[in-house]
Scaffold this motif. Sequence first.
Motif, PDB file in Angstrom:
ATOM      1  N   LYS A 196      -3.819   0.677   9.527  1.00 14.92           N
ATOM      2  CA  LYS A 196      -4.389  -0.414  10.252  1.00 14.92           C
ATOM      3  C   LYS A 196      -3.239  -1.823  10.293  1.00 14.92           C
ATOM      4  CE  LYS A 196      -7.501  -3.073   8.356  1.00 14.92           C
ATOM      5  NZ  LYS A 196      -6.889  -4.317   8.212  1.00 14.92           N
ATOM      6  N   THR A 197      -3.245  -2.282   9.192  1.00 18.35           N
ATOM      7  CA  THR A 197      -2.548  -3.400   9.141  1.00 18.35           C
ATOM      8  C   THR A 197      -1.190  -3.326   9.608  1.00 18.35           C
ATOM      9  OG1 THR A 197      -3.965  -3.586   7.138  1.00 18.35           O
ATOM     10  CG2 THR A 197      -2.147  -5.521   7.552  1.00 18.35           C
TER      11      THR A 197
ATOM     12  N   ASP B 279       5.665 -10.473   2.140  1.00 15.81           N
ATOM     13  CA  ASP B 279       4.635  -9.731   2.428  1.00 15.81           C
ATOM     14  C   ASP B 279       3.512 -10.628   3.746  1.00 15.81           C
ATOM     15  OD1 ASP B 279       2.606  -7.898   2.548  1.00 15.81           O
ATOM     16  OD2 ASP B 279       1.293  -8.929   1.129  1.00 15.81           O
TER      17      ASP B 279
ATOM     18  N   GLU C 192       0.484 -12.135   1.977  1.00 15.83           N
ATOM     19  CA  GLU C 192       1.077 -13.326   0.925  1.00 15.83           C
ATOM     20  C   GLU C 192       1.540 -14.549   1.748  1.00 15.83           C
ATOM     21  OE1 GLU C 192       3.582 -11.964  -2.163  1.00 15.83           O
ATOM     22  OE2 GLU C 192       1.832 -10.817  -3.169  1.00 15.83           O
TER      23      GLU C 192
ATOM     24  N   PHE D  63       1.838  -5.388  -7.518  1.00 16.45           N
ATOM     25  CA  PHE D  63       0.761  -5.127  -6.713  1.00 16.45           C
ATOM     26  C   PHE D  63       1.262  -3.630  -6.390  1.00 16.45           C
ATOM     27  CE2 PHE D  63      -0.031  -3.852  -2.399  1.00 16.45           C
ATOM     28  CZ  PHE D  63      -1.312  -3.884  -2.439  1.00 16.45           C
TER      29      PHE D  63
ATOM     30  N   SER E  28      -0.480  -0.350  -3.747  1.00 16.98           N
ATOM     31  CA  SER E  28      -1.687  -0.041  -2.849  1.00 16.98           C
ATOM     32  C   SER E  28      -2.797   0.866  -3.808  1.00 16.98           C
ATOM     33  CB  SER E  28      -1.157   0.822  -1.834  1.00 16.98           C
ATOM     34  OG  SER E  28      -0.270   0.151  -1.100  1.00 16.98           O
TER      35      SER E  28
ATOM     36  N   LYS F 228      -4.791 -11.888  -7.972  1.00 21.07           N
ATOM     37  CA  LYS F 228      -5.302 -11.867  -6.568  1.00 21.07           C
ATOM     38  C   LYS F 228      -5.293 -10.398  -6.341  1.00 21.07           C
ATOM     39  CE  LYS F 228      -1.334 -12.061  -3.242  1.00 21.07           C
ATOM     40  NZ  LYS F 228      -0.480 -11.649  -4.167  1.00 21.07           N
ATOM     41  N   GLY F 229      -6.313 -10.199  -5.299  1.00 17.40           N
ATOM     42  CA  GLY F 229      -6.411  -8.454  -4.946  1.00 17.40           C
ATOM     43  C   GLY F 229      -7.628  -8.326  -4.106  1.00 17.40           C
ATOM     44  N   ALA F 230      -8.012  -6.944  -3.944  1.00 13.39           N
ATOM     45  CA  ALA F 230      -9.157  -6.696  -3.346  1.00 13.39           C
ATOM     46  C   ALA F 230     -10.483  -7.344  -4.041  1.00 13.39           C
ATOM     47  CB  ALA F 230      -9.145  -5.099  -3.244  1.00 13.39           C
TER      48      ALA F 230
ATOM     49  N   ARG G   1      -9.764 -10.178   6.759  1.00  9.76           N
ATOM     50  CA  ARG G   1      -9.530  -9.287   5.644  1.00  9.76           C
ATOM     51  C   ARG G   1      -9.625 -10.091   4.653  1.00  9.76           C
ATOM     52  NH1 ARG G   1      -4.998  -5.535   4.726  1.00  9.76           N
ATOM     53  NH2 ARG G   1      -3.691  -6.280   3.156  1.00  9.76           N
TER      54      ARG G   1
ATOM     55  N   THR H 111      -6.774   3.223   6.120  1.00 11.13           N
ATOM     56  CA  THR H 111      -6.423   1.923   5.687  1.00 11.13           C
ATOM     57  C   THR H 111      -6.626   1.535   4.184  1.00 11.13           C
ATOM     58  OG1 THR H 111      -6.525  -0.505   5.933  1.00 11.13           O
ATOM     59  CG2 THR H 111      -8.711   1.134   6.333  1.00 11.13           C
ATOM     60  N   GLY H 112      -5.957   0.732   3.584  1.00  7.83           N
ATOM     61  CA  GLY H 112      -6.411   0.127   2.124  1.00  7.83           C
ATOM     62  C   GLY H 112      -7.352  -0.822   2.068  1.00  7.83           C
ATOM     63  N   ASP H 113      -7.738  -1.489   3.374  1.00  9.53           N
ATOM     64  CA  ASP H 113      -8.695  -2.404   3.450  1.00  9.53           C
ATOM     65  C   ASP H 113     -10.344  -1.910   3.176  1.00  9.53           C
ATOM     66  OD1 ASP H 113      -9.374  -4.991   3.752  1.00  9.53           O
ATOM     67  OD2 ASP H 113      -8.398  -5.183   5.495  1.00  9.53           O
TER      68      ASP H 113
ATOM     69  N   ARG I 128     -10.249   1.795   1.953  1.00 13.19           N
ATOM     70  CA  ARG I 128      -9.872   1.828   0.513  1.00 13.19           C
ATOM     71  C   ARG I 128      -9.133   2.959   0.049  1.00 13.19           C
ATOM     72  NH1 ARG I 128      -9.388  -2.974   0.013  1.00 13.19           N
ATOM     73  NH2 ARG I 128     -11.018  -4.424  -0.494  1.00 13.19           N
TER      74      ARG I 128
END
Length: 941
Positions: free
Chosen positions: A347-348, A434, A437, A466, A468, A489-491, A532, A592-594, A639
């Motif tokens: 996605k991103t 990134d 960030e 970090f 994934s 920081k993170g999901a 996001r 996606t990881g989102d 995710r």
Amino acid sequence: MSQSERDQEPARSDRPESATESEWHSQPLEAVYATLETSEEGLDPSEARTRLEREGANEIEAGEGITPLQILLEQYKTALIWVLIVAAAVMAAVGHTIDAAVIAGVVIFITVFGFLQDYRAEQSIQALKEMSTTYALVRRGGEKTEIDARKVVPGDVIFVESGDIVPADARLIEESNLRVDEAALTGESVGVSKEVGEVDEETSLAERENSLYKDTVVERGSGTAVVVETGPETEIGQIATALEGAEERDTPFQAEMDRLGKLIALGVIGVVSIIAITELVIGDTPALQVFLTAVGIAVSAVPEGLPAVVTLSLALGARRMAEKNALVRRLPIVEALGSVDVVCTDKTGTLTEEEMTVQRIVANRETYDVTGTGFDVDGEFRRNGEPVDVDRVAEVLRCGMLCNNVDLGTRERDGDTEPTEEGSEERERTYLGDPTEIALFVAAQKAGFDHRELADEYPRLGEVEFTSARKRMTTVHETPGGEPTAYMKGAPETVLERCDRELVDGEIVELTDDRRRAIEGRTEEFGEDALRVMGFAYRPDVPDAQTREPDEDVEREMVFLGLQGMLDPPRPEVPNALAGCLDAGINVVMITGDNAVTARAVGEDVGLRSTTVITGPELEGMSDDELRDVVDDVDIFARTSPDHKTRILQTLQGKGHTVAMTGDGVNDAPAVKNADVGVAMGIRGTDVTEQASDIVLLDDNFATIRDAVEGGRRIFDNVRKFVNYLLSGNGGEVTMIFTGTLAGLGLVITPIQVLWINVVTDGIPALTMGVDPAAEDVMDRDPRPPEEGVITERIVTSIVGIAIFMTICLLPLFTLNYFGELIPGYDVTGALLGWSPGYEVGRDLAQTMVFTGFVVFEIVRIQAIRYRYGLGLFSNRWLVLAVAVAVTLQLLVLYTSTGQLLFDVEPLQFVHWLQIGLAAVAFALLMAIFVKVQDRYFERY
Ligand code: ATP
């Protein structure tokens, strides 16, 4: 490590300067700096330029590709050339000097022509290789700068992090958790941990933990190092001469064409032998005549220019795709592209712009809006439309800037591979790092935070990286109060599960279940607006053991700070491109990881087929069979961790799909490698993924994948067209000669005339068909089944049909004029039986008619073959030109004395052209009916 010692020993012993070089790892860092006249501040841009001139580019001359001589010799590898050479020799021996000279001329022409095409193809391939540049991050003039890795020089200070390929041999200055895969150098597949320091001079290459080596891969962590050797002087440069471009296998096309060529050659030899033997044993035809017939059939059946045309059209096609930002790293992939029926995309950055902007913040249990877009640091924080004091959001923003690896620096402009004369290299100031960030960095700048001041106030002690899979990152800092503090920081869910308290209006309070649910609710709301979301937390009392080299243990008992929601708008061109894919029978799956909510919102925006979501944790709970059952109906996997990609890929492939898979991170490499078409991201991607890929998207854009598929389909269509065109021409010639011989008419066309057609008048249009535009419906039809080769049943019937119809239409032209010339004064019977003067005169004219007929029929054939693709005669100006050239050359043959002498032709009169015209009309009608009949029986091409 005896294995690695053995590996490197021979290389070291024959190195001329081994004395100094072998000391790089055993000298104190200061001595290394002194020898290299540098420091940890790196080099000045001007000094770097001088060194670049002195030391040369940082590249290993990887076996220059194929030399021109090799390409030339390749041309003599086909049996056909030798048939022609033998034919020319025999002709010369029996005194047919002119024929011998013409055949020799054709041999030269074919080889030169083949050489030029292969040479051009080779050049294109080399040019494509050149384009896939890797970049290196160096410190120049005290500032981090991204440069072309080929410009790294000894004395440069480089920065590497996971996923990078080390650009040169270097000595470590600083590292954090650094582990490097040195398999490329030592053959050892287990990663090696690196540490700053000195090691004994005798330490084997594989154990020099203080050194980094060119072309090895950073698996984990990050490091800063000073470059000691570049290019051919590096370890890998010494031992491996050709890492890249080692083996260029034939593409499946080429293999299929080779097989076909051999089959035809064998068939020809068989048929020719039978005819020759029969004629010589029982017939009374002179041996020379038999020989001519044999050569005629051999020459007419073999498609001389085909292999070169295939190579060239692939290479040109690949170049054209590169112009559209799809860099083809392996030519065979062009073929697979046409069969792709599922595209799995990130996605991103691929579907979205990846120019993220923080738009909303949750802090102190309240939601705030942030104004301003992009990298613009002017912006306000508002609540219900009213500006608020930045203190309300300061803690979340500070956390976002501390737990952040973005730096301000410069990037050398693309295309500027040579330094400019005045020494002022063009550079742009930019954020390096990134994009997620960067968004957090910019948001903090809006609140007046300065990253350098913050770094001085809160020096960083360590970092838990970090990944994934972890979906979070933590850094540990010294605070002004002296307390070591961790920032994470993170999901949001991974952050929340590590918090037991929260910070509200300066007070640390318990994080109740109700509050957790409230925060999850906020995350969901943000997600529904396609934002996001990132969670933030800190831990004030970090145990001593965790301050210097923290690990995941530090990520406990955290205090929740808040959320930041970033907008990452879909790329404007994506919805169209995506609809185009769906029309082309290609489904698009977002992996996606989102989180699921954000992923679904973006999926809706870009127009995915459905928005059924499976999340990573759900996926893990499913058996292979369960996944198999649903995989066709799921268009979003959210995710996910990188290894989920491989599982999804395998399941899709197991169901017979041809899958294109995009990837950027280090851990995406296996999925990208195993996909039918592995797609890497040129801008955002890591070097490792790029190496594993078949295609690199230079602009990271999904729309480019769609264009690449279209390009692949187009190239495939074109190969099919000219294969059909060339083979049907050969088929027609063979059938004509064969029928003529069987009917007792002797040679209906001479070998030299056939050569002329195959090489010149057929060859030139075939070449230009390689650049035919895409068919109108190229993206409306379903993908080609992967097992379907170039030659389909329809093409076989085309070749046979065209051959028969040409014979039906051309044979009357021959007989009419053959007998027609024998009117008064000639002995008809004598002419029929053997070598009377009448025979000769009639034959020349009749052969000229057939010869010219073939050339004129080309126009009909081209149209019949291209009709199926909806292409009009004038859709390809090169083709129009080629036909015009072919016809002009034919007229020169007919009406100049040299032409008449070389080709034994008679100048045609109006009445002859009329006959040819009528025959062509008849042929066109037959073809039109034939194509309609084919359409009824064959759905595909
Ligand atoms: P895609 O897979 O489509 O590129 P993505 O960027 O969200 O999407 P990952 O990079 O795997 O995928 O990130 C997964 C999650 O980890 C993100 O959704 C985010 O919550 C979190 N994350 C991303 N980048 C960082 C970072 N630099 N530090 C901490 N957490 C991050």
